[in-house]
Design a protein around this motif. Structure first.
Motif, PDB file in Angstrom:
ATOM      1  N   GLY A   1       0.789  -1.229   0.000  1.00 44.04           N
ATOM      2  CA  GLY A   1       0.000   0.000   0.000  1.00 44.04           C
ATOM      3  C   GLY A   1       0.817   1.273   0.000  1.00 44.04           C
ATOM      4  N   PRO A   2       0.178   2.395  -0.340  1.00 43.55           N
ATOM      5  CA  PRO A   2       0.886   3.676  -0.444  1.00 43.55           C
ATOM      6  C   PRO A   2       1.361   4.225   0.889  1.00 43.55           C
ATOM      7  N   HIS A   3       0.907   3.638   1.996  1.00 41.90           N
ATOM      8  CA  HIS A   3       1.363   4.088   3.314  1.00 41.90           C
ATOM      9  C   HIS A   3       2.769   3.590   3.614  1.00 41.90           C
ATOM     10  N   LEU A   4       3.278   2.672   2.802  1.00 44.22           N
ATOM     11  CA  LEU A   4       4.605   2.100   3.026  1.00 44.22           C
ATOM     12  C   LEU A   4       5.661   2.864   2.242  1.00 44.22           C
ATOM     13  N   ILE A   5       6.746   3.231   2.914  1.00 44.30           N
ATOM     14  CA  ILE A   5       7.868   3.887   2.254  1.00 44.30           C
ATOM     15  C   ILE A   5       9.028   2.906   2.163  1.00 44.30           C
ATOM     16  N   ASP A   6      10.142   3.364   1.645  1.00 39.85           N
ATOM     17  CA  ASP A   6      11.264   2.464   1.363  1.00 39.85           C
ATOM     18  C   ASP A   6      11.716   1.657   2.582  1.00 39.85           C
ATOM     19  N   ARG A   7      11.807   2.308   3.739  1.00 39.90           N
ATOM     20  CA  ARG A   7      12.305   1.573   4.905  1.00 39.90           C
ATOM     21  C   ARG A   7      11.332   0.469   5.318  1.00 39.90           C
ATOM     22  N   HIS A   8      10.030   0.703   5.093  1.00 38.01           N
ATOM     23  CA  HIS A   8       9.056  -0.349   5.383  1.00 38.01           C
ATOM     24  C   HIS A   8       9.238  -1.538   4.447  1.00 38.01           C
ATOM     25  N   MET A   9       9.417  -1.251   3.158  1.00 36.99           N
ATOM     26  CA  MET A   9       9.566  -2.329   2.192  1.00 36.99           C
ATOM     27  C   MET A   9      10.869  -3.090   2.430  1.00 36.99           C
ATOM     28  N   GLU A  10      11.920  -2.378   2.792  1.00 38.59           N
ATOM     29  CA  GLU A  10      13.191  -3.036   3.091  1.00 38.59           C
ATOM     30  C   GLU A  10      13.040  -3.966   4.298  1.00 38.59           C
ATOM     31  N   HIS A  11      12.354  -3.465   5.321  1.00 36.56           N
ATOM     32  CA  HIS A  11      12.149  -4.280   6.525  1.00 36.56           C
ATOM     33  C   HIS A  11      11.284  -5.499   6.210  1.00 36.56           C
ATOM     34  N   LEU A  12      10.226  -5.302   5.452  1.00 37.29           N
ATOM     35  CA  LEU A  12       9.349  -6.402   5.056  1.00 37.29           C
ATOM     36  C   LEU A  12      10.125  -7.492   4.327  1.00 37.29           C
ATOM     37  N   ILE A  13      10.920  -7.094   3.350  1.00 41.20           N
ATOM     38  CA  ILE A  13      11.670  -8.061   2.542  1.00 41.20           C
ATOM     39  C   ILE A  13      12.743  -8.761   3.371  1.00 41.20           C
ATOM     40  N   THR A  14      13.414  -7.991   4.234  1.00 41.48           N
ATOM     41  CA  THR A  14      14.442  -8.594   5.091  1.00 41.48           C
ATOM     42  C   THR A  14      13.837  -9.660   6.003  1.00 41.48           C
ATOM     43  N   VAL A  15      12.716  -9.321   6.638  1.00 38.41           N
ATOM     44  CA  VAL A  15      12.063 -10.265   7.545  1.00 38.41           C
ATOM     45  C   VAL A  15      11.563 -11.483   6.779  1.00 38.41           C
ATOM     46  N   LEU A  16      10.969 -11.275   5.624  1.00 35.17           N
ATOM     47  CA  LEU A  16      10.466 -12.404   4.828  1.00 35.17           C
ATOM     48  C   LEU A  16      11.607 -13.336   4.444  1.00 35.17           C
ATOM     49  N   ARG A  17      12.723 -12.755   3.994  1.00 33.28           N
ATOM     50  CA  ARG A  17      13.871 -13.576   3.609  1.00 33.28           C
ATOM     51  C   ARG A  17      14.399 -14.393   4.788  1.00 33.28           C
ATOM     52  N   GLU A  18      14.561 -13.733   5.917  1.00 27.99           N
ATOM     53  CA  GLU A  18      15.139 -14.423   7.070  1.00 27.99           C
ATOM     54  C   GLU A  18      14.206 -15.486   7.621  1.00 27.99           C
ATOM     55  N   GLU A  19      12.915 -15.199   7.671  1.00 25.69           N
ATOM     56  CA  GLU A  19      11.979 -16.170   8.225  1.00 25.69           C
ATOM     57  C   GLU A  19      11.732 -17.340   7.269  1.00 25.69           C
ATOM     58  N   CYS A  20      11.806 -17.087   5.978  1.00 26.57           N
ATOM     59  CA  CYS A  20      11.638 -18.179   5.009  1.00 26.57           C
ATOM     60  C   CYS A  20      12.890 -19.052   4.924  1.00 26.57           C
ATOM     61  N   ASN A  21      13.975 -18.558   5.490  1.00 26.63           N
ATOM     62  CA  ASN A  21      15.229 -19.316   5.446  1.00 26.63           C
ATOM     63  C   ASN A  21      15.487 -20.056   6.759  1.00 26.63           C
TER      64      ASN A  21
END
Length: 530
Positions: free
Chosen positions: A509-529
Motif C-alpha cells: 500500500g501507499p502508506h509504506l515507504i522504502d524503509r518499510h519495504m526493506e524491513h518487510l523483505i528482510t524479515v520475509l527472507r530471514e523467516e523463510c530461510n
C-alpha cells in the motif's frame, strides 16, 4: 488592515502543494516562499493566528523535506531492490536544492516526529494563549525522539536483532490528510449532511475517473452487490460465485433469494476462468459474479462474451481493482454492473465504509438509484419497487472526492512498492515461492504460497512488526452456513481451499515507504530461510 485580513491576502502554499512536491528542490522552493511570507507578515504586524497559520506551512515543508532526505540516505543500501534509484549522492541532492548540511540535519530531525504528534503540537500551540508555532518547537520533539532512539540502540546486544526493529509495517492504513479533514469540516458546517451536492459530485467525478458508466454511490460494496442482485435476479435463480472471495459476494446472492452456485478458481490467479464457469451453467443460471481477486483481471472478456450469448448477467466485484484497465476499458464496465469498495485499506476510502455501483444501462441505473432510497424514484415520492436505505453520507462523499484527486499519487506509491517486492521475490530462495499474479493488476497486494506452515510464518513476521493478511482465510462454501445448507465438503474446491490454507498476502500500500519495504523483505527472507 487587520492582521487576519493580511494573511488572507498572502498566497501561502497549501499542504497539498507541499505533499505533492516530487523532489527536494521543489520542497526547498516552497519553504523559502513560505519563510519570505512569514518574515513579511511578522514585520507588518500580523496577528498570532495569521503567523501560526504560516508557520504550520513552513514546518510541514521542513517535515516533508526531512522525510524525503531520510529516504534518499537509505537508497544506497536499498538500491539492490529497486529499479528506479538514480546514481545520485545525498550531497548532490543537497547541492541541487541549495540546502546546506546543517539545515538538512535539522529537517531530518523534524521529520522524525510522527505526523499525529506534529498535528498535536500545532493544536496545542493554537489553543494556548500567546503561543507561537516554531520550527524550534518541533525540532525539540524530534531531538527527544532521536535521543530515545540512541538510548534504545545502545541496549541492543543480540546480533540477530532487526536492523529496523522500530519500524512497524502495517498491512493497510487509510491515507487521510488535511484536505480530507477540511472537506469533512466543510460539510459539517453546512445543514446538508445527506442527499446533497457532495454525493452527486462524487458520482460524477467517479464516472469521469473510470471513463464512462453511470455511478450510484452507496454505503458499502456489500450494499452495491446486494442492490445489483435485487435489480437483476429473482428468487430461485442460480448465480455462479467463485469459491474464493469475501463472504459478502455470496451473501448478496443469498440475501435476495437466489442460489449461489460455487465454482473453483484458478490456482495461478485466484479468479474464475471460463472453463470452470462453463461446467456450472444450467437452465437456471441467470448471473455470474466475477471477482477480481487481489486486483487481478483475468478472463473477464471471455466470460462476459460467453454470458452475453446466453443472456446471463455478469456482476463484477471490483472491491480490489480500482484503476485497472483492460483493452482500454476500466474494469467494472465490462459486465452488467461493477461494484467498488471504499473500505479504509482499499485503493481509496470514503472514511470507513462506502461503495459505488456502476452500469452503462440508463434503465438499470435508475432502478439501482430507486432501490438505494427505499424504492422511491424521488424524495417523498411513491414507492415503485422494494428498496433499502443504502445511501452514502455527504461526509463520506466529501472524503471520496479528495481521495479520487489523490489516486495517482497513491497508485504511484503502490506500483513502486509492488515492483520492489516482486523483484525481491524473484531472487534467491524466495524465487521458489509460487506467486498468484496476472499481467493486468491493480497492485492491491501479492499473495504467495508458503505451504502449510503459513500460520507460523505469519506469527513470526508479526513478532517482528510485519503485518500480513490472507485473501481469503476460508473457501466460502466451506463456511458453516454454506457447507450445511448446500452440502459442500472439504476437497470440493481444491484450488480455493489451497489458496485459503497455504497463502500469505504481503502489503504494498501507499502508506509504506522504502524503509518499510526493506524491513518487510528482510524479515520475509530471514523467516523463510529458517
Amino acid at each position: 488592515m487587520s492582521g487576519d485580513r493580511q494573511v488572507r491576502d498572502l498566497v501561502v502554499p497549501t499542504s497539498g502543494e507541499i505533499t505533492s512536491a516530487s523532489n527536494l528542490s521543489q520542497i526547498k522552493e516552497l519553504h523559502d516562499k513560505i519563510e519570505a511570507i512569514r518574515v513579511y507578515a511578522k514585520s507588518s504586524g500580523e496577528g498570532r493566528i495569521g503567523i501560526n497559520n504560516i508557520a504550520v506551512a513552513k514546518v510541514k515543508a521542513e517535515w516533508h523535506g526531512g522525510r524525503m532526505l531520510a529516504q534518499i540516505e537509505r537508497q544506497q543500501g536499498f538500491a539492490h531492490l529497486r529499479h528506479d534509484v538514480a546514481n545520485t549522492t545525498y550531497q548532490d541532492v543537497l547541492t541541487e536544492a541549495g540546502l546546506d548540511r546543517r539545515a538538512a540535519q535539522r529537517w531530518q530531525t523534524i521529520g522524525l516526529v510522527p505526523l499525529d504528534e506534529l498535528e498535536d503540537y500545532f493544536d496545542d500551540q493554537r489553543q494556548a494563549d500567546d503561543a507561537i508555532i516554531t520550527s524550534r518547537g518541533v525540532l525539540n520533539i524530534g531531538q527527544a525522539i532521536k535521543a530515545e532512539q540512541r538510548k534504545s540502540d545502545g541496549k541492543k546486544t543480540e546480533p540477530t536483532e532487526d536492523l529496523h526493529s522500530g519500524t512497524r509495517v502495517y498491512f493497510g492504513r487509510p491515507m487521510i490528510g488535511d484536505s480530507e479533514k477540511q472537506a469533512v469540516l466543510s460539510v459539517l458546517s453546512s445543514p446538508q449532511l445527506s442527499q446533497g451536492g457532495a454525493v452527486s459530485a462524487f458520482e460524477e467525478n467517479f464516472e469521469s475517473f473510470i471513463g464512462g458508466g453511470l455511478a450510484t454511490a452507496v454505503s458499502s460494496c456489500t450494499a452495491a452487490l446486494h442492490l445489483s442482485c435485487m435489480a437483476l435476479f429473482k428468487p430461485g435463480d442460480e448465480v455462479i460465485v467463485p469459491a474464493l472471495t469475501h463472504v459478502a459476494t455470496a451473501h448478496a446472492v443469498e440475501a435476495m433469494g437466489a442460489t449461489p452456485v460455487f465454482a473453483d478458481v484458478s490456482r495461478e490467479t485466484g479468479c474464475l476462468d471460463l472453463r470452470t464457469v462453463e461446467l456450472h451453467v444450467t437452465e437456471k443460471t441467470k448471473g455470474i459474479m466475477v471477482v477480481h481477486y487481489l486486483g487481478i483481471c483475468r478472463d473477464i472478456g471471455l466470460i462476459t462474451g460467453f454470458a452475453r450469448e446466453r443472456k446471463i448477467d455478469v456482476i463484477e466485484d471490483c472491491a480490489l481493482v480500482l484503476g485497472a484497465n483492460l483493452d482500454g476499458l476500466h474494469v467494472g464496465l465490462m459486465g452488467k454492473v461493477g461494484c467498488f469498495s471504499f473500505y479504509p485499506v482499499k485503493h481509496i476510502t470514503t472514511g470507513g465504509e462506502g461503495g459505488m455501483v456502476v452500469t452503462r444501462s440508463a434503465n438499470l441505473s435508475d432502478n439501482l438509484r430507486r432501490r438505494r432510497h427505499f424504492g422511491q424514484a424521488e424524495k417523498m415520492g411513491d414507492v415503485t419497487t422494494l428498496g433499502l436505505n443504502y445511501r452514502m453520507t455527504e461526509m463520506q462523499a466529501a472524503i471520496g472526492n479528495v481521495q479520487l484527486n489523490r489516486f495517482s499519487e497513491f497508485m504511484r506509491r503502490r506500483s513502486r512498492n509492488y515492483d520492489v517486492l516482486r523483484a525481491a521475490l524473484r531472487k534467491g530462495y524466495l524465487s521458489e515461492l509460487n506467486i498468484i499474479e496476472s499481467p493486468v493488476s491493480a497492485n492491491y497486494g501479492i499473495s504467495v504460497f508458503v505451504s502449510k506452515w503459513r500460520d507460523e510464518l505469519r506469527r513470526r513476521m508479526k513478532a517482528r512488526n510485519v503485518e500480513t493478511s490472507i485473501y481469503y482465510p476460508h473457501a466460502v462454501p466451506m463456511l458453516k452456513y454454506y457447507a450445511q445448507k448446500y452440502g459442500h465438503k472439504p476437497g470440493d474446491f481444491p484450488n480455493a481451499e489451497a489458496i485459503a490454507r497455504e497463502t500469505i498476502c504481503l502489503p504494498v500500500g501507499p502508506h509504506l515507504i522504502d524503509r518499510h519495504m526493506e524491513h518487510l523483505i528482510t524479515v520475509l527472507r530471514e523467516e523463510c530461510n529458517v
